[in-house]
Scaffold this motif. Structure first.
Motif, PDB file in Angstrom:
ATOM      1  N   LEU A  39       0.825  -1.196   0.000  1.00  0.00           N
ATOM      2  CA  LEU A  39       0.000   0.000   0.000  1.00  0.00           C
ATOM      3  C   LEU A  39       0.866   1.256   0.000  1.00  0.00           C
ATOM      4  O   LEU A  39       1.749   1.426   0.841  1.00  0.00           O
ATOM      5  CB  LEU A  39      -0.921   0.002   1.220  1.00  0.00           C
ATOM      6  CG  LEU A  39      -1.831   1.223   1.371  1.00  0.00           C
ATOM      7  CD1 LEU A  39      -2.816   1.305   0.228  1.00  0.00           C
ATOM      8  CD2 LEU A  39      -2.570   1.160   2.712  1.00  0.00           C
ATOM      9  N   ARG A  86      -2.689   3.852  -9.726  1.00  0.00           N
ATOM     10  CA  ARG A  86      -3.937   3.092  -9.872  1.00  0.00           C
ATOM     11  C   ARG A  86      -3.982   2.359 -11.209  1.00  0.00           C
ATOM     12  O   ARG A  86      -4.401   1.197 -11.284  1.00  0.00           O
ATOM     13  CB  ARG A  86      -5.141   4.023  -9.759  1.00  0.00           C
ATOM     14  CG  ARG A  86      -5.321   4.640  -8.379  1.00  0.00           C
ATOM     15  CD  ARG A  86      -6.610   5.432  -8.313  1.00  0.00           C
ATOM     16  NE  ARG A  86      -7.774   4.551  -8.335  1.00  0.00           N
ATOM     17  CZ  ARG A  86      -8.951   4.863  -8.880  1.00  0.00           C
ATOM     18  NH1 ARG A  86      -9.113   6.023  -9.481  1.00  0.00           N
ATOM     19  NH2 ARG A  86      -9.954   4.012  -8.827  1.00  0.00           N
ATOM     20  N   PRO A  96      -1.873  -0.773  -5.018  1.00  0.00           N
ATOM     21  CA  PRO A  96      -2.782  -0.313  -3.966  1.00  0.00           C
ATOM     22  C   PRO A  96      -2.333   1.054  -3.450  1.00  0.00           C
ATOM     23  O   PRO A  96      -1.165   1.239  -3.096  1.00  0.00           O
ATOM     24  CB  PRO A  96      -2.635  -1.381  -2.875  1.00  0.00           C
ATOM     25  CG  PRO A  96      -2.085  -2.584  -3.573  1.00  0.00           C
ATOM     26  CD  PRO A  96      -1.221  -2.052  -4.676  1.00  0.00           C
TER      27      PRO A  96
END
Length: 292
Positions: free
Chosen positions: A4, A23, A28
């Motif tokens: 992330l 994206r 993520p």
């Protein structure tokens, strides 16, 4: 590396473009924004968004919970150094593994530019944070030339940089580098200097704009104080106008603090060369000339 990535400054130019590229690459990503309405708009697009303020380390640390990397972008304000320090400390508190810091090509401890000295301070905190890091040092943003659009429509480019040369860069190229680095997730303290493909002085900018816009643009040199006065009349704050006067009337003119660097780091890191200003101007013709 599938981890992330949290990004601050996503409502701005580089942050927004980097968010979109991450994206598109399937990385993520979490957007950190200051207002609820901004978060709601991003969530409507399917973006994970958290509300936090770089002025509030506690809220920022909470928003970074679970993030592996942070792309730290701070705005050029009187609180920039403070906001950057809060970002670094929040990343440490949240257990973030690595920071990618958006610095500048002119970052310097004793710079006469408030934002250049501020990002130097942030860079130093990133280096000593104990976290993995990459620090990006982009040159002058081509996007900043859009503030000259009213003058360009009259065929002039008023500036005070004279023969000082800068490796102006398209912010899309900065975002490409940032997204590439963050998607790879490997950080070993590298500090690439990101520039466009050419060093341009005031006349060189006018020639590039002429080529891209298909309309003659002439460089008009202004004394630095007249340049600052023009900025004030256009609505720029006195703090920013004075900083820009020094940036172009002193730092750029004299080639201080590495502003005249030219590298191929964009191509080295992404595999694609940086775009020339003429191509950028062609794409931004509608904005620069006010045409549909």
């Amino acid at each position: 590396m599938d981890s992330l990535v949290a990004v601050t400054g996503v409502t701005g130019d580089v942050g927004g473009k980097t968010l979109d590229k991450l994206r598109a690459a399937g990385v993520p990503v979490r957007a950190i924004v200051r207002r609820t309405d901004q978060a709601d708009a991003l969530r409507a697009r399917g973006v994970d968004a958290r509300v936090a303020d770089l002025g509030d380390p506690q809220s920022l640390a909470a928003a970074l919970d679970g993030a592996d990397q942070l792309f730290l972008i701070t705005a050029a304000t009187t609180r920039q150094a403070e906001h950057g320090a809060n970002g670094v400390r929040a990343a440490q508190a949240a257990g973030v593994r690595a920071i990618v810091q958006l610095s500048g090509g002119d970052a310097a401890e004793h710079s006469p530019l408030p934002w250049a000295s501020a990002i130097w301070q942030i860079d130093e905190l990133v280096r000593s944070s104990g976290l993995e890091y990459t620090i990006l040092h982009p040159s002058g943003f081509m996007t900043n030339l859009e503030s000259s659009a009213p003058a360009l429509r009259r065929g002039i480019f008023p500036q005070t940089m004279g023969r000082g040369r800068i490796g102006w860069i398209d912010t899309d190229d900065i975002a490409r580098v940032a997204a590439t680095v963050l998607a790879a997730g490997v950080h070993a303290g590298e500090e690439p200097v990101l520039t466009g493909p050419a060093l341009l002085d005031g006349r060189g900018i006018a020639e590039s704009l002429t080529a891209g816009l298909g309309r003659r643009v002439r460089y008009l040199h202004l004394p630095s104080r007249a340049f600052a006065g023009m900025l004030r009349l256009s609505g720029v704050s006195s703090w920013q106008a004075e900083g820009l006067r020094r940036q172009f009337g002193r730092v750029a003119r004299l080639g201080l603090d590495g502003v005249d660097a030219l590298t191929s780091d964009v191509e080295r890191l992404t595999g694609t060369p940086a775009r020339p200003m003429s191509a950028w101007a062609h794409d931004r013709r509608a904005v620069l000339l006010g045409e549909d």
